[in-house]
Design an enzyme around this catalytic site. Structure first.
Site, PDB file in Angstrom:
ATOM      1  N   GLU A 147     -54.059 -16.893  82.673  1.00 27.37           N
ATOM      2  CA  GLU A 147     -54.152 -18.149  82.578  1.00 27.37           C
ATOM      3  C   GLU A 147     -52.704 -18.572  83.128  1.00 27.37           C
ATOM      4  O   GLU A 147     -52.869 -19.924  83.304  1.00 27.37           O
ATOM      5  CB  GLU A 147     -53.926 -18.047  81.060  1.00 27.37           C
ATOM      6  CG  GLU A 147     -54.231 -19.486  80.370  1.00 27.37           C
ATOM      7  CD  GLU A 147     -54.114 -19.403  78.702  1.00 27.37           C
ATOM      8  OE1 GLU A 147     -53.843 -18.585  78.188  1.00 27.37           O
ATOM      9  OE2 GLU A 147     -54.263 -20.645  78.177  1.00 27.37           O
ATOM     10  N   ARG A 164     -48.466  -5.637  76.326  1.00 24.96           N
ATOM     11  CA  ARG A 164     -48.866  -5.948  74.776  1.00 24.96           C
ATOM     12  C   ARG A 164     -50.111  -4.987  74.444  1.00 24.96           C
ATOM     13  O   ARG A 164     -50.138  -4.917  73.256  1.00 24.96           O
ATOM     14  CB  ARG A 164     -49.072  -7.461  74.634  1.00 24.96           C
ATOM     15  CG  ARG A 164     -48.051  -8.107  74.219  1.00 24.96           C
ATOM     16  CD  ARG A 164     -48.063  -9.611  74.113  1.00 24.96           C
ATOM     17  NE  ARG A 164     -48.011 -10.348  75.383  1.00 24.96           N
ATOM     18  CZ  ARG A 164     -48.728 -11.313  75.651  1.00 24.96           C
ATOM     19  NH1 ARG A 164     -49.572 -12.132  74.786  1.00 24.96           N
ATOM     20  NH2 ARG A 164     -48.783 -12.038  76.856  1.00 24.96           N
TER      21      ARG A 164
HETATM   22  O1  LIG Z   1     -57.507 -12.795  79.891  1.00 26.34           O
HETATM   23  P1  LIG Z   1     -56.450 -13.077  80.942  1.00 26.34           P
HETATM   24  O2  LIG Z   1     -56.436 -14.343  81.440  1.00 26.34           O
HETATM   25  O3  LIG Z   1     -56.578 -12.202  82.113  1.00 26.34           O
HETATM   26  O4  LIG Z   1     -55.016 -13.076  80.103  1.00 26.34           O
HETATM   27  C1  LIG Z   1     -54.719 -11.920  79.228  1.00 26.34           C
HETATM   28  C2  LIG Z   1     -53.484 -11.172  79.600  1.00 26.34           C
HETATM   29  O5  LIG Z   1     -52.357 -11.976  79.347  1.00 26.34           O
HETATM   30  C3  LIG Z   1     -51.394 -11.135  78.924  1.00 26.34           C
HETATM   31  O6  LIG Z   1     -50.652 -10.421  79.398  1.00 26.34           O
HETATM   32  P2  LIG Z   1     -49.341 -10.685  80.478  1.00 26.34           P
HETATM   33  O7  LIG Z   1     -49.822 -10.613  81.641  1.00 26.34           O
HETATM   34  O8  LIG Z   1     -48.817 -12.185  79.960  1.00 26.34           O
HETATM   35  O9  LIG Z   1     -48.320  -9.474  79.992  1.00 26.34           O
HETATM   36  P3  LIG Z   1     -47.579  -8.800  78.921  1.00 26.34           P
HETATM   37  O10 LIG Z   1     -48.523  -8.109  78.097  1.00 26.34           O
HETATM   38  O11 LIG Z   1     -46.782  -8.093  79.732  1.00 26.34           O
HETATM   39  O12 LIG Z   1     -46.896  -9.935  78.081  1.00 26.34           O
HETATM   40  C4  LIG Z   1     -52.214 -10.553  77.841  1.00 26.34           C
HETATM   41  O13 LIG Z   1     -51.366  -9.675  77.074  1.00 26.34           O
HETATM   42  C5  LIG Z   1     -53.294 -10.195  78.384  1.00 26.34           C
HETATM   43  O14 LIG Z   1     -53.038  -8.883  79.014  1.00 26.34           O
HETATM   44  N1  LIG Z   2     -52.528 -18.317  75.257  1.00 24.22           N
HETATM   45  C1  LIG Z   2     -52.048 -17.079  75.465  1.00 24.22           C
HETATM   46  N2  LIG Z   2     -51.076 -16.409  74.219  1.00 24.22           N
HETATM   47  C2  LIG Z   2     -50.720 -15.174  74.373  1.00 24.22           C
HETATM   48  N3  LIG Z   2     -51.313 -14.281  75.316  1.00 24.22           N
HETATM   49  C3  LIG Z   2     -51.861 -14.835  76.386  1.00 24.22           C
HETATM   50  N4  LIG Z   2     -52.277 -14.271  77.508  1.00 24.22           N
HETATM   51  C4  LIG Z   2     -52.949 -15.213  78.385  1.00 24.22           C
HETATM   52  N5  LIG Z   2     -53.336 -16.250  77.668  1.00 24.22           N
HETATM   53  C5  LIG Z   2     -52.457 -16.328  76.648  1.00 24.22           C
END
Ligand SMILES: O=P(O)(O)OC[C@H]1O[C@H](OP(=O)(O)OP(=O)(O)O)[C@H](O)[C@@H]1O
Ligand SMILES: Nc1ncnc2[nH]cnc12
Length: 170
Positions: free
Chosen positions: A95, A58
């Site tokens: 998370e 993202r």
């Molecule tokens: O602050 P944190 O606890 O580390 O979480 C934040 C991360 O979690 C999500 O990514 P995700 O790993 O779900 O991947 P995506 O972007 O491919 O959906 C979001 O896009 C951040 O990169």
């Molecule tokens: N609550 C949340 N919503 C969307 N992206 C996330 N990445 C980590 N935590 C998230």
């Protein structure tokens, strides 16, 4: 413009107890998407970075148009096993799970000044690992930029010492 109106709250996704902040409504609306990228650009333009680093997946959705708008290089930080050439890696918890991120060894060098972009700051683990990767390659990390900050998870504390900027907070 109230960006929160274009970020939907999805309870219990991807696992029970998580409120997922869904940015797809914000992306699919041309006014809110360009407003968001413009606002991100406004926040960092005076830092004079050389590159935007963005985190799969993202982070790419905001990082690539931001780099283009400011005329900067774009560096992808990818999930494990996706980059084709020599890379370094860092592991982290998030998370709802754990993961490993990688960057090409020749993506950055001493003298480069980077802004790192992601959509959400939750626990901060993803961003902390990305800062480590950039600094290992000798780049200076000027700022950490997020569209959304989840305040209760205190990710900002994990990133102490860095300039942390977020557009909307929950
Ligand atoms: O602050 P944190 O606890 O580390 O979480 C934040 C991360 O979690 C999500 O990514 P995700 O790993 O779900 O991947 P995506 O972007 O491919 O959906 C979001 O896009 C951040 O990169
Ligand atoms: N609550 C949340 N919503 C969307 N992206 C996330 N990445 C980590 N935590 C998230």
């Amino acid at each position: 413009m109230d960006l929160k109106k274009h970020i939907f709250d999805i309870p219990d996704f991807p696992s029970p107890g998580i409120i997922f902040r869904d940015i797809t409504p914000l992306l699919q609306n041309r006014e809110t998407f360009s407003y968001t990228v413009d606002l991100l650009a406004e926040k960092i333009k005076d830092l004079n970075p050389t590159h935007v680093v963005a985190i799969e997946s993202r982070g790419f959705m905001f990082g690539a148009p931001l780099a283009y708008k400011l005329g900067l290089g774009f560096v992808p930080v990818r999930k494990e096993g996706k980059l084709p050439r020599e890379s370094i890696s860092a592991s982290y918890d998030l998370e709802y799970g754990s993961n490993t991120l990688e960057i090409h060894t020749d993506a950055l060098k001493p003298g480069d000044k980077v802004v790192i972009v992601d959509d959400v700051l939750a626990t901060g683990g993803t961003m902390k690992a990305t800062v480590e990767l950039c600094e290992k390659l000798g780049a200076k990390v000027e700022a950490l930029l997020f569209v959304i900050e989840l305040l209760a998870l205190e990710g900002r504390e994990k990133l102490a010492g860095k300039k942390v900027i977020s557009l909307v907070q929950y």
